[in-house]
Design a protein around this motif. Structure first.
Motif, mmCIF file in Angstrom:
data_model
loop_
_atom_site.group_PDB
_atom_site.id
_atom_site.type_symbol
_atom_site.label_atom_id
_atom_site.label_comp_id
_atom_site.label_asym_id
_atom_site.label_seq_id
_atom_site.Cartn_x
_atom_site.Cartn_y
_atom_site.Cartn_z
ATOM 1 N N PRO A 166 0.828 -1.208 0.000
ATOM 2 C CA PRO A 166 0.000 0.000 0.000
ATOM 3 C C PRO A 166 0.863 1.260 0.000
ATOM 4 O O PRO A 166 1.971 1.241 0.543
ATOM 5 N N ALA A 181 -5.802 1.146 -5.247
ATOM 6 C CA ALA A 181 -4.667 0.419 -4.675
ATOM 7 C C ALA A 181 -4.537 -0.957 -5.316
ATOM 8 O O ALA A 181 -3.476 -1.557 -5.309
ATOM 9 N N ASN A 372 -2.315 1.745 -8.765
ATOM 10 C CA ASN A 372 -1.092 1.118 -8.259
ATOM 11 C C ASN A 372 -0.834 -0.202 -8.984
ATOM 12 O O ASN A 372 -1.545 -1.189 -8.768
#
Ligand SMILES: Cc1cc2nc3c(=O)[nH]c(=O)nc-3n(C[C@H](O)[C@H](O)[C@H](O)COP(=O)(O)OP(=O)(O)OC[C@H]3O[C@@H](n4cnc5c(N)ncnc54)[C@H](O)[C@@H]3O)c2cc1C
Length: 482
Positions: A166, A181, A372
């Motif tokens: 994270p 994420a 991400n």
């Protein structure tokens, strides 16, 4: 009747369960416990997007090592592929969701067998395993987040990779409507207007998936991908006739001599106008043994100095995908930034990403979406996964010397904190990365799933007289023909 519990129902867990059911000659209870990702498909084949392709040709994607053409033959049963000439079909990079259908269909055979005499049936439990309680002399208990505990004689850990690390702001995981994420979340239903940027953290295969989805959706804004090395995955290529250059036992070379040898041949291949990636392909049958023979110091040095280069050359994309990406970079629709992310801060509805570029300058980018794609979290000792936290606390597992996964013996037995091999707990797949390095793709994982099943049926005393064990030669050919 013995119970074998398999924790994790992605490729590894599913194929271990399927092989157990194939190998068992007498009744055995196989419980497949899976959560979070679609069963059988897992992370890799759980995508529903048609543009997400396999990065290995169909000919080398059989899920069962003892039937080299199983996937190609299965493709032929589908109307979309039935008329494609064999040479073409074998070389195709088919959508990953189709491969997910393949795995699902293999599992379905044993979840709902039409043959009533099948001794082993697989039971699926959709829940999270959060702990395993040992008992001094006998079965263990797998504790689930919401369901009844499962008492099992043996447990196979097949939990796959951890989620991406994270991104922390003020010590807490970043949370913002524009931040995803998990790259497999449905970010594509939140596409911004086309004069905005989408920022992708990472420039590897997952970034390529994001790019393909944006292209498929005809989104005409700009994708900016950031990573420290700024390197993109390479394209698959046709090899050339190149003489064998490895000594009989390359695992005895050690890192320094190996690097020297490989660099020499890379330079030679470049001079011939050929792709130096051939060197990585030639090494593939020996990679696990070479890794196992490295000292801890050599492994660390490989990870810091060479792993990025290795990964870029080793994990390739289909040639048309590579071409599309290269064109988008040339046209300015995709920009690659080399640098490290210093901060991601909310800026009204958007996110402001501060990058320390490799050139030394600091730049700020505004992203209407930030995704991400940095890949799985590498360290296990600091994991926040309840199962592994609890197993580490109990001393039932311990991390390998590089903290990339857990310590697993060659027969897949999990080793406890004192180095004792478990008779009950086994592990396969990416969890063994620190022990094997190359334990990522189907060509390795299918062998592990079969061998682990063989060991488990033997231990349960239910193996058939005739089974699917492979000769060493068969195994060798299947695992490494990429
Ligand atoms: C995007 C992507 C594309 C890839 N493409 C290819 C390719 O084209 N060709 C190739 O050869 N390889 C490919 N790979 C590599 C490889 O095939 C996969 O990584 C492989 O599928 C790993 O399978 P797995 O079962 O170990 O893990 P996963 O697929 O991650 O499955 C693990 C499952 O276990 C579940 N789980 C975890 N912990 C628990 C728990 N405590 N309780 C219950 N369930 C749990 C997870 O939620 C998940 O469903 C790709 C990988 C990725 C990520």
């Amino acid at each position: 009747m013995e119970t074998i519990a398999i924790i994790g129902g992605g490729f590894c867990g599913t194929m271990a369960a399927v092989n157990l059911a194939r190998l068992a000659s007498r009744p055995i209870r196989i419980v497949l416990i899976n959560c979070a990702r679609p069963v059988a498909r897992g992370v890799a084949y759980g995508t529903s997007r048609p543009e997400h392709l396999l990065n290995v040709a169909a000919r080398n994607m059989s899920a069962v090592p003892d039937h080299a053409d199983h996937f190609v033959d299965w493709l032929r049963t589908r109307v979309d592929y039935s008329d494609i000439p064999d040479p073409q079909l074998r070389e195709m990079f088919v959508p990953r969701r189709v491969y997910g259908d393949y795995l699902r269909s293999l599992l379905f055979n044993y979840l709902s067998p039409i043959d009533r005499h099948c001794p082993a049936q697989i039971e699926l439990i959709e829940d999270e395993a959060i702990d395993i309680e040992p008992s001094p002399d006998g079965p263990v208990t797998v504790l689930l987040k919401s369901g009844e505990p499962i008492v099992a004689n043996r447990v196979l850990l097949a939990t796959g990779n951890q989620n991406p690390t994270p991104f922390l702001t003020n010590g807490k995981p970043l949370s913002h409507p524009a931040y995803f994420a998990d790259p497999w979340q449905d970010w594509h239903s939140h596409l911004p207007v086309e004069n905005a940027n989408i920022i992708v953290l990472g420039t590897g295969l997952t970034m390529v998936d994001v790019f393909l989805t944006l292209t498929n959706l005809n989104w005409r804004g700009k994708l900016i991908a950031v990573s420290r090395n700024g390197k993109l995955p390479q394209s698959h290529f046709r090899g050339i006739d190149y003489p064998d250059f490895l000594p009989a036992e390359p695992e005895k070379l050690g890192l320094k001599k190996l690097v020297k040898l490989l660099e020499h041949h890379c330079a030679q291949l470049r001079r011939l106008g050929a792709n130096p990636g051939i060197v990585v392909d030639r090494l593939r049958p020996h990679t696990q043994r070479i890794w196992q023979n490295f000292t801890a110091q050599e492994k660390r040095e490989f990870l810091t100095k060479y792993a990025t280069r290795w990964n870029v050359v080793r994990h390739r994309v289909a040639q048309p995908v590579h071409q599309l990406l290269t064109e988008a970079i040339t046209d300015g629709n995709v920009q690659i930034v080399r640098g490290s992310i210093e901060q991601i801060a909310p800026d009204a509805g958007r996110l402001r990403v501060t990058i320390h570029e490799n050139s030394g300058k600091t730049s700020h980018l505004e992203g209407a979406l930030v995704i991400n794609c940095t890949g799985p979290c590498a360290g296990l000792s600091e994991t926040d996964i309840p199962l592994f936290k609890n197993l580490l606390k109990r001393g039932l597992i311990h991390t390998d010397e590089l903290d990339m996964g857990i310590d697993v013996a060659p027969n897949f037995a999990v080793q406890d904190v004192s180095g004792n091999k478990s008779d009950v707990m086994f592990g396969i797949g990416p969890l063994m990365k620190g022990s094997l390095w190359e334990t990522t793709a189907v060509p390795e994982l299918r062998g592990q799933a079969l061998r682990a099943a063989e060991i488990l049926v033997d231990a349960a005393g239910v193996s058939a007289e005739q089974d699917y064990r492979m000769s060493v030669e068969q195994e060798h050919v299947l695992e490494y023909c990429i």
